[in-house]
Every structure is written in structure tokens, then in C-alpha cells.
Design an enzyme around this catalytic site. Sequence first.
Site, short mmCIF file in Angstrom:
data_model
loop_
_atom_site.label_atom_id
_atom_site.label_comp_id
_atom_site.label_asym_id
_atom_site.label_seq_id
_atom_site.Cartn_x
_atom_site.Cartn_y
_atom_site.Cartn_z
N GLU A 195 0.84 -1.21 0.00
CA GLU A 195 0.00 0.00 0.00
C GLU A 195 0.87 1.26 0.00
O GLU A 195 0.55 2.26 -0.65
CB GLU A 195 -0.91 -0.04 1.23
CG GLU A 195 -1.72 1.21 1.49
CD GLU A 195 -2.91 1.36 0.57
OE1 GLU A 195 -2.69 1.68 -0.61
OE2 GLU A 195 -4.05 1.17 1.03
N THR B 14 -4.17 8.97 -4.34
CA THR B 14 -4.18 9.11 -2.88
C THR B 14 -3.08 10.07 -2.41
O THR B 14 -3.33 10.93 -1.55
CB THR B 14 -3.99 7.72 -2.22
OG1 THR B 14 -5.10 6.91 -2.60
CG2 THR B 14 -3.93 7.82 -0.71
N1 HSE Z 1 -6.90 6.96 4.81
C1 HSE Z 1 -6.43 7.03 3.46
C2 HSE Z 1 -6.63 8.44 2.94
C3 HSE Z 1 -7.20 6.06 2.61
O1 HSE Z 1 -7.74 8.93 3.08
O2 HSE Z 1 -5.69 9.03 2.42
C4 HSE Z 1 -6.78 6.04 1.18
O3 HSE Z 1 -5.69 5.21 1.00
#
Ligand code: HSE
Length: 306
Positions: free
Chosen positions: A128, A181
Site C-alpha cells: 500500500e 491518494t
Molecule cells: N486513509 C487514506 C486516505 C485512505 O484517506 O488518504 C486512502 O488510501
Amino acid sequence: MKELKIFSPATVANVSCGFDVLGFCLDSIGDEMVIRKTDKKGIYITKIEGYDLPFEAENNVAGVSALAMLNDAKPDFGFEIEIYKNIKPGSGIGSSSASAVGSVFAMNELLGKPYNKTELTNFAMKGEALASQCEHADNIAPAVFGGFTLVKSVTPLEILQLPTPKDIYAVIIHPQIEIKTAEARAILPKEIPLKSAITQWSNVGSLVHALHTSDYELLSKSLTDVVVEPYRSQLIPHFNAVRQSALESGAIGCGISGSGPSIFNLCHGKERANQVAQAIKNVYSKTGIPFEVYISEINTQGIKIL
Ligand code: HSE
């Protein structure tokens, strides 16, 4: 056992108030992967269908998490990975997590299950991190454990499984635009006002309580995000119109799924979920932006062997 086929589910991270800590697992959308043992040591991605992704293990999220496990387990064989991708990268419903979790879940089965779910989450976080340039587990944990999860701590990794109230459905709308992201994280402020922090942690606490007590009204009041959504909602066309129409149609709550552009809604009962899906379809049909809508039960099992 030499080979396995698995279903690796899509997930919704953050769940409005729980940035980087809360998540839940979807049922009706996910990737499929085939993992097989090979005599040759190493990780080899031999097939990718659905989307254009790198084949070199060290540049592919499924490959990076697989390498993390391989380096720890040190078996005298290797693994081939085939990826049948259904979750569009950059959709906000855990595309990279599904890949990262899929390889390590299947490898663990083929190795005779030496690792527990928390350890699998840890390996998957390495994959990830390649996609989001930050190690977080809020998409990975629900894919591994199923249901609703809370990342209590990353170092050391501690995942709490939360109860799933009966008859809850998720309705997801995925506008066909891509939000990376890493970019959606870069626009967030480094500091937040104390007033916002107080509202946010009160909502996280009450959301957890609502899940434990199946209190749908409290769940509804808790699904509010005063920290992240004000910034990220600007990246998602017509977010406010979708939210308004979902809530008017009886959704328990509506928010950005992960880092977007997908928007999630939680609904009590299938009939209500269908109504909300129709309402948000009506909003988006007028925008000219292509989109997909999914209705899903909460998947309490998580990733599974097919
Ligand atoms: N918590 C993460 C974000 C989830 O909102 O950036 C996406 O990978």
C-alpha cells in the site's frame, strides 16, 4: 496445495470521521488473483488483466507486499501471481489494498498459514505504501479481517474488529475520474484547530458506540467529517449534491470513500439502499460525467478463497 484463486474485496476507508483509522469491507466488488508456487525463488507477476499495471514485482503493490512476506518466510521456492483487476486504480475503494492483501493472503495459505491476520496486514501495508507513499492500514485491515475495523495503532500494529449492525448496506458511486491518494493527502492541512479535533474525536467515539449498540440514529449523527472532507470534497464534482440527495432519500450517512473520488452511503435495509442508489444516479446522470453505482452488503468475512 500448489495454487489458489482468491477474491480480494474492495473497501471503504476513513468512514467520514475516522481518517486513516476506520474502514469497512465491501462484498459485491473486488479483484480475483491466482497465486501458485514455483520452483524458481522470487516473486513473478505473470498476468495482469483489467488495468495497465507494472509487471516488475518491486513496482507493483501486490509484488511489494509479496516480497515483504517472502523475505521474512524465506521459503526454498517462489510464487507466480496472476491479477484479474476489477477495482479501478485511483477509485477510492481500496484498489491498491486489494492487490496488496491478495498476494500475501494466498501465499500464507500456500505456506501453511504461518502468519496471523495482523501480520498479513503488516506485509500488505508495504505494498500500500508504494501506491500512497505512506504506510496506513485503514483499507487493508477491513479487507483482511472483514466487517468494520479500527486501526488502534500502526507501530506496533493493532487492529480492532468492530461489530456490523444488521441489515446495513453500502451504496457507492464511483465517478470515473482518478484521484491519486498521494495527491489527496498532499492537500490536507498539517495542523487542525482544537475545535475541529474535539468534534472529530467525539464523532469517532460515538460511531464506534453506535456500531456496538446498532444505534442507527447515532451512527447517522456520527458520520460527519470536519477535518478532511472540507478539503477533499472540492476534488469531487457534485459531492454536495450527491450527499444532499442521499440524505434526503434516507441514507444513514454519506461521505468520501477513502481519498475519493468514490462517495459512500450507508443505508438501513436493501429497499432504502435501492432508493438512495436511484437518487444519486439521478444526480450524476445530469452531470455528463460517467459513473458506476454499486450496492453492497458489508462483507464480514473479508478476503476469501474461491
Ligand atoms: N486513509 C487514506 C486516505 C485512505 O484517506 O488518504 C486512502 O488510501
